[in-house]
Design an enzyme around this catalytic site. Structure first.
Site, PDB file in Angstrom:
ATOM      1  N   GLY A 143     -10.921  20.289 -16.348  1.00  0.00           N
ATOM      2  CA  GLY A 143     -10.576  18.870 -16.411  1.00  0.00           C
ATOM      3  C   GLY A 143     -11.776  17.958 -16.424  1.00  0.00           C
TER       4      GLY A 143
ATOM      5  N   GLY B 156     -12.032  14.152 -15.571  1.00  0.00           N
ATOM      6  CA  GLY B 156     -11.650  13.647 -14.251  1.00  0.00           C
ATOM      7  C   GLY B 156     -12.823  13.094 -13.463  1.00  0.00           C
TER       8      GLY B 156
ATOM      9  CE  LYS C  96      -3.951  17.011  -6.345  1.00  0.00           C
ATOM     10  NZ  LYS C  96      -4.920  17.872  -7.040  1.00  0.00           N
TER      11      LYS C  96
ATOM     12  N   PRO D 263      -9.541  16.344  -0.314  1.00  0.00           N
ATOM     13  CG  PRO D 263     -10.589  15.829  -2.318  1.00  0.00           C
ATOM     14  CD  PRO D 263      -9.489  16.656  -1.742  1.00  0.00           C
TER      15      PRO D 263
ATOM     16  CB  SER E 273      -8.750   6.211  -3.930  1.00  0.00           C
ATOM     17  OG  SER E 273      -7.959   7.349  -3.703  1.00  0.00           O
TER      18      SER E 273
END
Length: 344
Positions: free
Chosen positions: A10, A13, A162, A187, A202
């Site tokens: 990925g 990201g 998740k 995280p 975030s």
């Protein structure tokens, strides 16, 4: 002597790009996956923004979490895999299955390919969303690595995905891993230097404050700098004690959003002129959520203690993160520098 090759899944990201930067700075050769070859230039530009010129030490493979094609090529000859590719909030997901299936299937596809290619260890980017969500107010805090999100509670699909995908990864290693090692990094809210217009969700907390969001709900969160998350991935990749373990990545005690706003105000001067330090009442947030469904998730978090401890990563792996305040300021400065803040 050329260091080993590491696959970072990925590559578009936010965390993945900072992992690539950390690896390249330490002399590794890096291979990364993208869903479209057209995004290679964008990734390279972001890495340059982050201070590295990858050149031939970075190669790209086209692979999608939902298809087998490309993963055998991606993992071939790699000593380690940092697997962070997963669905994140984009607005495109319609059903819970749109979140969960790609996350679980993607993890298993990458683990299978890594095992078959003789990879030594996979470091999985999981999340706090797999650790500390859906618990009652009397559940012990701070959250730690032995805690798991309560799947019987009213969860966002992202948090459910998740949790289920990390559990599926551990189950695969136990039953079918055949010697493949796994570590997981979980995280909390990830901040830190933005490299381009595609950044962590975030980061929107800081962006919206700088753009004049009208006040702060009574919500708290732990924060961590993306550079420290990347460093923790690389430490966990190599450290013998990380085998079979999960590690929360957090840089300190949880902060209320009003404390984040005050940090911006005191550190950025005029650049934070639109930041509001007004504390919103729970009633006003609930009333706003009645009119705006996007805010319903916020109501679930009002007054909930989100504190975690990263003592395990610090004591076992020697990890030393920046402070939450440093992460907050670095986020804001990068957003301003890249012209990503729009004032009304």
């Amino acid at each position: 002597m050329t260091k080993e090759t590491v696959l970072v899944t990925g590559g578009t990201g936010f965390i993945a790009q900072h992992c690539i930067i950390s690896l390249l700075k330490q002399g590794y050769r890096v291979r990364t996956t993208v869903r479209s070859a057209q995004r290679e230039n964008e990734v390279r530009q972001n890495l340059q923004q982050g201070g590295v010129e990858p050149g031939e030490n970075l190669t790209f493979v086209v692979a999608d979490l939902m298809a087998d094609q490309g993963w055998d090529v991606a993992t071939q000859g790699c000593t380690y895999v940092l697997h962070g590719a997963s669905p994140t909030p984009s607005g495109e997901q319609v059903t819970e299955a749109d979140w969960i299936n790609p996350a679980i299937e993607g993890n298993l596809r990458v683990l299978r390919a890594a095992r078959d290619a003789g990879v030594k260890r996979v470091v999985l980017t999981s999340a706090f969303g797999a650790v500390g969500v859906g618990h009652s107010s009397d559940y012990p805090r701070p959250f730690k690595e032995t805690d798991w999100t309560n799947l019987d509670s009213d969860l966002w699909p992202y948090q459910r995905s998740k949790t289920l995908s990390e559990r599926a990864a551990w189950a695969f290693i136990e039953k079918e891993g055949r010697g493949l090692e796994l570590s997981a990094i979980n995280p909390v809210a990830v901040l830190g230097p933005v490299l381009g217009a595609d950044y962590s969700h975030s980061t929107r907390i800081i962006k919206e404050m700088l753009e004049g969001q009208p006040g702060c709900p009574d919500i708290n969160s732990c924060f961590v700098d993306v550079r420290d998350v990347a460093d923790l991935h690389v430490i966990a990749m190599k450290h013998p004690a990380a085998k079979g373990e999960r590690f929360l990545a957090s840089s300190g005690h949880s902060l209320r959003l009003v404390e984040v706003a005050h940090t911006l105000k005191t550190s950025l001067g005029d650049a934070a002129r639109c930041v509001s330090t007004i504390e919103l009442t729970d009633e006003s947030v609930r009333a706003a959520a009645d009119k705006n469904p996007v805010m319903i998730g916020m109501v679930k978090l009002l007054g909930v203690d989100m504190n975690v401890t990263a003592e395990k990563a610090m004591s076992v792996l020697g990890w030393q993160p920046r402070t939450p305040q440093q992460a907050i300021i670095a986020t804001a400065q990068s957003l301003i520098e890249l012209g990503l803040i729009s004032h009304s």
